[in-house]
Write a protein that holds these residues in place. Structure first.
Motif, mmCIF file in Angstrom:
data_model
loop_
_atom_site.group_PDB
_atom_site.id
_atom_site.type_symbol
_atom_site.label_atom_id
_atom_site.label_comp_id
_atom_site.label_asym_id
_atom_site.label_seq_id
_atom_site.Cartn_x
_atom_site.Cartn_y
_atom_site.Cartn_z
ATOM 1 N N TRP A 88 0.843 -1.191 0.000
ATOM 2 C CA TRP A 88 0.000 0.000 0.000
ATOM 3 C C TRP A 88 0.880 1.242 0.000
ATOM 4 O O TRP A 88 1.814 1.348 0.792
ATOM 5 C CB TRP A 88 -0.920 0.010 1.215
ATOM 6 N N VAL A 89 0.583 2.153 -0.906
ATOM 7 C CA VAL A 89 1.425 3.340 -1.092
ATOM 8 C C VAL A 89 0.564 4.599 -1.105
ATOM 9 O O VAL A 89 -0.474 4.653 -1.787
ATOM 10 C CB VAL A 89 2.207 3.245 -2.424
ATOM 11 N N TYR A 90 0.978 5.601 -0.332
ATOM 12 C CA TYR A 90 0.314 6.907 -0.365
ATOM 13 C C TYR A 90 0.690 7.602 -1.667
ATOM 14 O O TYR A 90 1.865 7.650 -2.043
ATOM 15 C CB TYR A 90 0.760 7.739 0.836
ATOM 16 N N GLY A 92 0.767 10.684 -2.487
ATOM 17 C CA GLY A 92 1.468 11.958 -2.396
ATOM 18 C C GLY A 92 0.541 13.149 -2.372
ATOM 19 O O GLY A 92 0.945 14.280 -2.107
ATOM 20 N N ARG A 93 -0.760 12.875 -2.628
ATOM 21 C CA ARG A 93 -1.694 14.001 -2.607
ATOM 22 C C ARG A 93 -3.028 13.647 -1.959
ATOM 23 O O ARG A 93 -3.299 14.008 -0.833
ATOM 24 C CB ARG A 93 -1.934 14.527 -4.031
ATOM 25 N N ARG A 94 -3.877 12.885 -2.660
ATOM 26 C CA ARG A 94 -5.259 12.713 -2.175
ATOM 27 C C ARG A 94 -5.750 11.272 -2.171
ATOM 28 O O ARG A 94 -6.958 11.040 -2.090
ATOM 29 C CB ARG A 94 -6.206 13.546 -3.038
ATOM 30 N N GLY A 95 -4.852 10.316 -2.257
ATOM 31 C CA GLY A 95 -5.324 8.934 -2.301
ATOM 32 C C GLY A 95 -4.233 7.924 -2.019
ATOM 33 O O GLY A 95 -3.125 8.265 -1.587
ATOM 34 N N VAL A 96 -4.569 6.658 -2.266
ATOM 35 C CA VAL A 96 -3.633 5.559 -2.026
ATOM 36 C C VAL A 96 -3.673 4.583 -3.203
ATOM 37 O O VAL A 96 -4.672 4.504 -3.924
ATOM 38 C CB VAL A 96 -3.968 4.805 -0.715
ATOM 39 N N HIS A 97 -2.581 3.861 -3.360
ATOM 40 C CA HIS A 97 -2.483 2.822 -4.378
ATOM 41 C C HIS A 97 -2.164 1.486 -3.710
ATOM 42 O O HIS A 97 -1.477 1.462 -2.690
ATOM 43 C CB HIS A 97 -1.359 3.129 -5.383
ATOM 44 N N CYS A 98 -2.668 0.423 -4.291
ATOM 45 C CA CYS A 98 -2.327 -0.917 -3.819
ATOM 46 C C CYS A 98 -1.696 -1.701 -4.960
ATOM 47 O O CYS A 98 -2.249 -1.772 -6.059
ATOM 48 C CB CYS A 98 -3.575 -1.648 -3.316
ATOM 49 N N TRP A 99 -0.527 -2.274 -4.696
ATOM 50 C CA TRP A 99 0.162 -3.127 -5.664
ATOM 51 C C TRP A 99 0.093 -4.568 -5.166
ATOM 52 O O TRP A 99 0.691 -4.898 -4.141
ATOM 53 C CB TRP A 99 1.635 -2.714 -5.797
ATOM 54 N N ASP A 262 -3.696 3.700 11.555
ATOM 55 C CA ASP A 262 -4.317 4.783 12.316
ATOM 56 C C ASP A 262 -3.317 5.863 12.713
ATOM 57 O O ASP A 262 -3.707 6.971 13.075
ATOM 58 C CB ASP A 262 -5.001 4.218 13.570
ATOM 59 N N LYS A 263 -2.026 5.546 12.651
ATOM 60 C CA LYS A 263 -0.989 6.516 12.999
ATOM 61 C C LYS A 263 -0.452 7.256 11.775
ATOM 62 O O LYS A 263 0.319 8.209 11.917
ATOM 63 C CB LYS A 263 0.165 5.817 13.724
ATOM 64 N N PHE A 264 -0.850 6.816 10.583
ATOM 65 C CA PHE A 264 -0.312 7.446 9.367
ATOM 66 C C PHE A 264 -0.896 8.841 9.183
ATOM 67 O O PHE A 264 -2.107 9.041 9.241
ATOM 68 C CB PHE A 264 -0.626 6.594 8.137
ATOM 69 N N ASP A 265 -0.018 9.798 8.946
ATOM 70 C CA ASP A 265 -0.427 11.186 8.752
ATOM 71 C C ASP A 265 0.080 11.663 7.392
ATOM 72 O O ASP A 265 1.291 11.834 7.200
ATOM 73 C CB ASP A 265 0.158 12.065 9.866
ATOM 74 N N PRO A 266 -0.816 11.880 6.429
ATOM 75 C CA PRO A 266 -0.371 12.303 5.092
ATOM 76 C C PRO A 266 0.349 13.643 5.086
ATOM 77 O O PRO A 266 1.130 13.927 4.174
ATOM 78 C CB PRO A 266 -1.684 12.375 4.295
ATOM 79 N N PHE A 267 0.110 14.458 6.135
ATOM 80 C CA PHE A 267 0.727 15.786 6.172
ATOM 81 C C PHE A 267 2.136 15.764 6.779
ATOM 82 O O PHE A 267 2.833 16.775 6.764
ATOM 83 C CB PHE A 267 -0.170 16.754 6.948
ATOM 84 N N SER A 268 2.524 14.617 7.338
ATOM 85 C CA SER A 268 3.884 14.510 7.877
ATOM 86 C C SER A 268 4.799 13.712 6.947
ATOM 87 O O SER A 268 5.948 13.431 7.286
ATOM 88 C CB SER A 268 3.853 13.845 9.260
ATOM 89 N N VAL A 269 4.285 13.354 5.780
ATOM 90 C CA VAL A 269 5.079 12.617 4.790
ATOM 91 C C VAL A 269 6.226 13.506 4.297
ATOM 92 O O VAL A 269 6.039 14.709 4.096
ATOM 93 C CB VAL A 269 4.172 12.196 3.600
ATOM 94 N N PRO A 270 7.415 12.938 4.120
ATOM 95 C CA PRO A 270 8.541 13.755 3.630
ATOM 96 C C PRO A 270 8.226 14.431 2.300
ATOM 97 O O PRO A 270 7.550 13.855 1.445
ATOM 98 C CB PRO A 270 9.672 12.726 3.462
ATOM 99 N N THR A 271 8.715 15.648 2.158
ATOM 100 C CA THR A 271 8.595 16.371 0.885
ATOM 101 C C THR A 271 9.980 16.525 0.288
ATOM 102 O O THR A 271 10.994 16.323 0.968
ATOM 103 C CB THR A 271 7.977 17.764 1.094
#
Length: 344
Positions: A88-90, A92-99, A262-271
């Motif tokens: 499962w991969v974020y 980078g903006r508004r969703g997620v992908h599953c491979w 539940d701990k994943f925060d999309p706004f703390s992802v490295p830029t």
């Protein structure tokens, strides 16, 4: 890649010939042979059921939808289909992908991929469709499992955070899903003081009718994952590579730890900018250290440790564990095949 410096990296299928030769081979021989089974979940598809944001915007309140979606789909892909290798991969903006990278998944035909995606699709209908979930008796076990996941979040997410009963405009959307009870509940809702009271009124009314699934249908319409079936069924569809940089947010597309969603925060992802700052600070610290030691550290050694000094360390570990698990599985399959063939 360093020479071409691509601004975007997409991954597609394994083809019968080199893609650069597709114009020179015999017509009809250039075909996609294998590709990971992929799923793309976009927050934009939930615009009709979220009150906090719209379009490409996301916030902590509506991100719960992505957490629910991953938990539901990951369980179904693992338990219902037996797929072991799911990344499962974020985005980078508004969703997620599953491979889904199992060998059986990579070799699925478009028809089989479509069947898997349709099996996982419960919310159906376009923007003009009011009621998008219709359950039959008895509820399918996989859908019941999904409802169990949603139950852990629904009241806090939908009733409290999204406040779907806060105004007449909002609760009308909910009552539109149960037209036979709308008139009576409408009167009670006006008298109620807040969303929590209206939610209890709705629960009490709908649970009286034991042969209907109105309550479950509401929960599914508001929280069940919404898939783009076309992304999953096509072998020619491209999907952004993990660890790409999203061109609009600058965030890195990072693998996610399913055990700690539940701990994943999309706004703390490295830029890209935060990584540059971390690397610059690391280089400055190293220069001070090497000057003190009167020796220069080898360039290769510095490069191998660069990512370990940034916030990419965690996501890369998740990715490495995923790859290791796939490698071990592949080795086990080869050993089993060797034993069966008697090749000692």
């Amino acid at each position: 890649m360093q020479k071409m410096v691509p601004y975007k990296i997409d991954i597609g299928a394994v083809y019968s010939c080199k893609p650069s030769q597709h114009n020179s081979v015999k017509s009809g021989t250039f075909q996609a042979k294998a590709k990971e089974l992929v799923f793309d979940i976009d927050m934009t598809d939930y615009d009709d059921v979220r009150t906090c944001c719209s379009s490409a915007d996301i916030c902590h309140r509506c991100w719960t939808l992505m957490t629910i979606a991953i938990k539901i789909l990951d369980r179904a892909l693992g338990e219902d289909f037996g797929f072991q290798h799911r990344l499962w991969v974020y985005s980078g903006r508004r969703g997620v992908h599953c491979w889904v990278c199992d060998e059986t998944a990579r070799n699925l035909s478009p028809a089989a991929r479509s069947a898997v995606a349709e099996y996982l699709s419960v919310v159906k209908g376009g923007t003009d469709t009011i009621k998008k979930v219709h359950l039959s008796h008895p509820i399918h076990p996989s859908i019941q499992q999904a409802i169990n996941v949603i139950d852990n979040y629904f009241e806090d997410y939908a009733v409290n955070k999204q406040d779907i009963f806060s105004s007449k405009e909002n609760w009308q959307k909910v009552l539109a899903l149960t037209p036979e009870f709308r008139e009576g509940l409408q009167i009670d809702f006006v008298k109620a003081r807040n969303s929590a009271e209206r939610w209890k009124l709705l629960q009490n009314e709908l649970t009286k009718h034991v042969n209907t699934y109105h309550l479950e249908e509401i929960k599914l319409q508001y929280c069940y994952p919404r898939l783009d079936v076309n992304v999953s069924k096509g072998l020619n569809h491209l999907l952004k590579s993990p660890f790409s940089v999203h061109p609009k947010t600058g965030r890195i597309s990072v693998p996610m730890d399913v055990q700690n969603l539940d701990k994943f925060d999309p706004f703390s992802v490295p830029t890209i900018s935060s990584l540059c700052k971390e690397l610059d600070k690391k280089t400055e610290d190293e220069q001070q250290n090497t000057s003190a030691e009167n020796g220069e550290e080898p360039e290769v050694k510095r490069r191998t440790r660069d990512y370990k000094k940034t916030n990419l360390l965690g996501p890369i570990k998740i990715f490495e564990q995923f790859i290791d698990k796939m490698e071990q599985s592949r080795t086990g399959q080869l050993l089993k095949q060797s034993d069966m063939e008697g090749a000692f």
